[in-house]
Design a protein around this motif. Structure first.
Motif, short mmCIF file in Angstrom:
data_model
loop_
_atom_site.label_atom_id
_atom_site.label_comp_id
_atom_site.label_asym_id
_atom_site.label_seq_id
_atom_site.Cartn_x
_atom_site.Cartn_y
_atom_site.Cartn_z
N LEU A 151 0.83 -1.21 0.00
CA LEU A 151 0.00 0.00 0.00
C LEU A 151 0.86 1.26 0.00
O LEU A 151 0.54 2.24 -0.67
N GLN A 152 1.97 1.22 0.73
CA GLN A 152 2.88 2.36 0.74
C GLN A 152 3.52 2.59 -0.62
O GLN A 152 3.93 3.70 -0.95
N ARG A 153 3.58 1.54 -1.43
CA ARG A 153 4.13 1.64 -2.78
C ARG A 153 3.06 1.99 -3.81
O ARG A 153 3.32 1.99 -5.02
N GLY A 154 1.85 2.27 -3.34
CA GLY A 154 0.75 2.60 -4.25
C GLY A 154 0.17 1.39 -4.94
O GLY A 154 -0.45 1.49 -6.00
N ALA A 155 0.34 0.22 -4.33
CA ALA A 155 -0.13 -1.03 -4.90
C ALA A 155 -0.88 -1.82 -3.82
O ALA A 155 -1.33 -1.25 -2.83
N ASP A 156 -1.02 -3.13 -4.01
CA ASP A 156 -1.60 -4.00 -3.00
C ASP A 156 -1.06 -5.39 -3.24
O ASP A 156 -0.42 -5.66 -4.27
N LEU A 157 -1.30 -6.30 -2.31
CA LEU A 157 -0.90 -7.68 -2.54
C LEU A 157 -1.56 -8.21 -3.80
O LEU A 157 -2.69 -7.84 -4.13
N ILE A 158 -0.88 -9.10 -4.48
CA ILE A 158 -1.33 -9.59 -5.78
C ILE A 158 -2.70 -10.26 -5.71
O ILE A 158 -3.01 -11.00 -4.78
N ILE A 159 -3.53 -9.95 -6.69
CA ILE A 159 -4.81 -10.64 -6.92
C ILE A 159 -4.64 -11.49 -8.16
O ILE A 159 -4.38 -10.98 -9.25
N VAL A 160 -4.76 -12.80 -8.01
CA VAL A 160 -4.51 -13.72 -9.12
C VAL A 160 -5.80 -13.94 -9.89
O VAL A 160 -6.72 -14.61 -9.42
N ASN A 161 -5.84 -13.37 -11.09
CA ASN A 161 -7.08 -13.38 -11.88
C ASN A 161 -7.12 -14.43 -12.98
O ASN A 161 -8.13 -14.57 -13.66
N SER A 162 -6.02 -15.15 -13.19
CA SER A 162 -5.98 -16.09 -14.31
C SER A 162 -4.93 -17.15 -14.08
O SER A 162 -4.06 -17.03 -13.22
N LYS A 163 -5.00 -18.20 -14.89
CA LYS A 163 -4.00 -19.27 -14.86
C LYS A 163 -2.63 -18.69 -15.20
O LYS A 163 -1.61 -19.07 -14.59
N GLU A 164 -2.59 -17.75 -16.16
CA GLU A 164 -1.32 -17.15 -16.58
C GLU A 164 -0.67 -16.39 -15.43
O GLU A 164 0.54 -16.47 -15.21
N GLU A 165 -1.50 -15.66 -14.67
CA GLU A 165 -0.95 -14.89 -13.55
C GLU A 165 -0.50 -15.83 -12.43
O GLU A 165 0.51 -15.56 -11.76
N HIS A 166 -1.21 -16.93 -12.26
CA HIS A 166 -0.79 -17.94 -11.28
C HIS A 166 0.58 -18.51 -11.66
O HIS A 166 1.47 -18.65 -10.80
N GLU A 167 0.75 -18.83 -12.95
CA GLU A 167 2.05 -19.36 -13.41
C GLU A 167 3.15 -18.32 -13.22
O GLU A 167 4.30 -18.67 -12.94
N PHE A 168 2.80 -17.06 -13.39
CA PHE A 168 3.76 -15.98 -13.15
C PHE A 168 4.28 -16.04 -11.71
O PHE A 168 5.48 -15.91 -11.46
N THR A 169 3.39 -16.26 -10.74
CA THR A 169 3.82 -16.30 -9.33
C THR A 169 4.76 -17.46 -9.06
O THR A 169 5.63 -17.38 -8.17
N ARG A 170 4.61 -18.54 -9.82
CA ARG A 170 5.44 -19.73 -9.60
C ARG A 170 6.86 -19.55 -10.12
O ARG A 170 7.77 -20.29 -9.71
N LEU A 171 7.06 -18.58 -11.01
CA LEU A 171 8.38 -18.36 -11.59
C LEU A 171 9.44 -18.07 -10.53
O LEU A 171 10.62 -18.38 -10.71
N PHE A 172 9.03 -17.48 -9.41
CA PHE A 172 9.99 -16.98 -8.43
C PHE A 172 10.41 -18.04 -7.42
O PHE A 172 11.28 -17.79 -6.58
N ARG A 173 9.77 -19.20 -7.48
CA ARG A 173 10.21 -20.37 -6.73
C ARG A 173 10.45 -20.07 -5.24
O ARG A 173 11.45 -20.45 -4.65
N GLN A 174 9.50 -19.35 -4.67
CA GLN A 174 9.55 -19.09 -3.24
C GLN A 174 8.14 -18.89 -2.72
O GLN A 174 7.23 -18.56 -3.48
N SER A 175 7.97 -19.12 -1.43
CA SER A 175 6.66 -18.95 -0.82
C SER A 175 6.38 -17.46 -0.63
O SER A 175 7.10 -16.77 0.08
#
Length: 409
Positions: free
Chosen positions: A87-111
């Motif tokens: 929020l301080q960065r003008g954003a918010d925690l990620i909202i996963v709206n699609s399979k593609e965005e879910h796969e994006f989160t997996r790229l970083f290989r961390q919880s």
């Protein structure tokens, strides 16, 4: 008749290229008008002149993917503290709206924390914007409030699996992903213009307001003409390059198709200045945008040469690391990647895939070393957990890889 047909075809090509060139010229003129108009429109209130362009974010380490920019944390925190940071960065925690965005989160290989919680009502999972969870990617047996714990926050614990989500106590520490949804550059400009108009109307009298409206009219008309000319250009390019398969290889950047040839319209990409036209076709295919390049992160492992061949088939090449920021980008994904660096031509002389000599390096301590006399002629990011992560490796070893394609600004 064959001679006349050839002449007519050649003449038609020339006419089409003329249309392309004229269109490009008009686009440049209209872009200049738009820039001048915007400068005038935003003059006077510094706090409202900042346009949230994609590059502003990527220069600060954010990634662009499918109409949003993302900040990947490098430290761990609780769910609420992580959200507060977003929020301080003008954003918010990620909202996963699609399979593609879910796969994006997996790229970083961390919880990583995502913007999902059932703190309001147990079992009713909502995103941070208040919307109910519709499409989910829970790991088998999740969510389960394990052993009766208050596991009210979602994270990507099982990132190695296709469905990676887990519920966990919100006070636990995890990395996190912030998301800021970005409209296309044109929409951002329009919004900023409207905000500026409201402010200026409050400050100035009728005359100032009227002048502003005239400027906005110029902006609106210019944007309309840009869209029309873009359509004309796309049609002209399709016609100009249709018919000869060997010369039809088009390199799609957004909705603009660039013809790569030694003798035809070689510099078409120079006119493109609207970001969304440069990147969206790539990011919709899973590429990431960062600091004027798009990157493909492989999901399988291969030898250095086979990895490079894959990049070339995609119209790219193995990544060339030109800065500390780009090096840190490679470390985000927490795995060993091939990079476009080798000394196969001359032992000890490291060159990038474009033939340039290595200048700025990020070798791990003691590397490169051709360990035990092996032919370790290719570079990878083996020691990714360390600030300097590069290692020399035998080129037939199998690693993931990163492809890079530089994009026009």
């Amino acid at each position: 008749m064959d001679g006349r047909a050839g002449f007519d075809a050649s003449n038609n090509k020339r006419n089409l290229y003329t249309v392309v060139v004229v269109t490009l010229g008009l686009l440049c003129i209209l872009q200049a008008v738009l820039n001048i108009s915007l400068r005038l429109a935003f003059d006077g209130d510094e706090s409202k002149r900042k346009l949230n362009t994609i590059d502003d974010y990527t220069h600060q380490g954010w990634l662009y993917f499918n109409q949003s920019v993302y900040y990947i944390s490098s430290v761990e925190n609780s769910w609420q503290d992580s959200r507060d940071d977003c929020l301080q960065r003008g954003a918010d925690l990620i909202i996963v709206n699609s399979k593609e965005e879910h796969e994006f989160t997996r790229l970083f290989r961390q919880s990583s924390w995502i913007g999902l919680t059932d703190t309001e009502t147990e079992g009713t999972w909502k995103w941070v914007d208040g919307t109910l969870l519709r499409q989910s990617f829970w790991f088998a047996g999740e969510p389960n409030s394990y052993q009766g714990k208050n596991e009210d926050c979602g994270h990507t614990k099982f990132f190695a699996h296709e469905n990676s989500w887990n519920d966990v106590e919100c006070a636990k520490n995890n990395f996190w992903i912030c998301e800021k949804t970005m409209a296309s550059f044109l929409l951002l400009v329009t919004v900023a213009v409207i905000e500026s108009e409201i402010i200026m109307d409050d400050r100035a009298g009728f005359d100032a307001s009227n002048n502003k409206r005239n400027l906005y009219t110029v902006v609106g008309v210019t944007l309309g003409l840009l869209c029309i000319l873009q359509a004309v250009l796309n049609i002209s390019l399709r016609l100009a390059f249709y018919g000869d398969e060997s010369k039809r290889k088009l390199n799609t950047i957004g909705k603009v198709e660039l013809y790569e040839s030694n003798n035809n319209v070689k510099n078409l990409q120079t006119f493109v200045s609207i970001f969304s036209l440069l990147t969206d076709d790539y990011t919709h295919q899973g590429w990431l945008y960062f600091n004027q390049s798009v990157y493909y992160i492989s999901s399988v492992e291969n030898s250095w040469q086979d990895s490079r061949d894959d990049c070339l088939q995609r119209g790219a090449d193995l990544i060339i690391v030109n800065s500390k920021e780009e090096h840190e980008f490679t470390r985000l994904f927490r795995q060993s990647f091939w990079i476009g660096l080798s000394d196969t031509e001359t032992e000890g002389t490291w060159k990038w895939v474009d033939g340039t000599l290595l200048r700025q390096s990020f070798w791990f301590a003691g590397e490169p070393n051709s360990y035990q006399g092996k032919n370790e002629d290719c570079g990878d990011t083996k020691f990714f957990v360390f600030e300097n992560s590069w290692n020399d490796e035998e080129c037939d070893w199998k690693h993931f890889w990163i492809c890079e394609k530089m994009m026009a600004s």
